[in-house]
Design a protein around this motif. Structure first.
Motif: not given
Length: 121
Positions: A101-115
């Protein structure tokens, strides 16, 4: 801050099936890249299991899961799924979801906590 939350990990017997879910706090229509399932087996590095493009047209899978695992998405629920069939003991791992997802103008990868998925013989 975007949140990504996985669920559905349990202990199952080899040969069984399991479906993992991953919910994003933002609309997955607005992501700047793909959504991904990774896994980390005990004592091993994290590996990519599947990746689905932002437009949902293409999904790629690791060779080890091809034909057994399927990724799908539900835009209305901001959710992707990982359907796992014919599970093997070597599928035992912590499964992580990630999304771009974009945060401000940067595309970043966001992670879940795992299952945790545990497959027993």
């Amino acid at each position: 801050q975007v949140q990504v939350v996985e669920s559905g990990g349990v202990s199952v017997q080899a040969g069984g099936s399991l479906k993992l879910s991953c919910v994003a706090s933002e609309s997955i229509n607005n992501r700047c890249g793909g959504m991904y399932w990774y896994r980390q087996p005990p004592g091993k590095p994290r590996e990519l299991v599947s990746a689905i493009r932002s437009d949902g047209t293409t999904t790629t899978y690791a060779d080890s899961v091809k034909g057994r695992f399927t990724t799908s998405q539900d835009y209305a629920k901001n959710t992707i799924f990982l359907q796992m069939n014919s599970l093997k003991t070597e599928d035992t791992a912590v499964y992580y979801c990630a999304a771009d997802f974009v945060v401000f103008t940067t595309c970043r990868r966001f992670w879940g906590q795992g299952t945790q998925v545990t497959v027993s013989s």
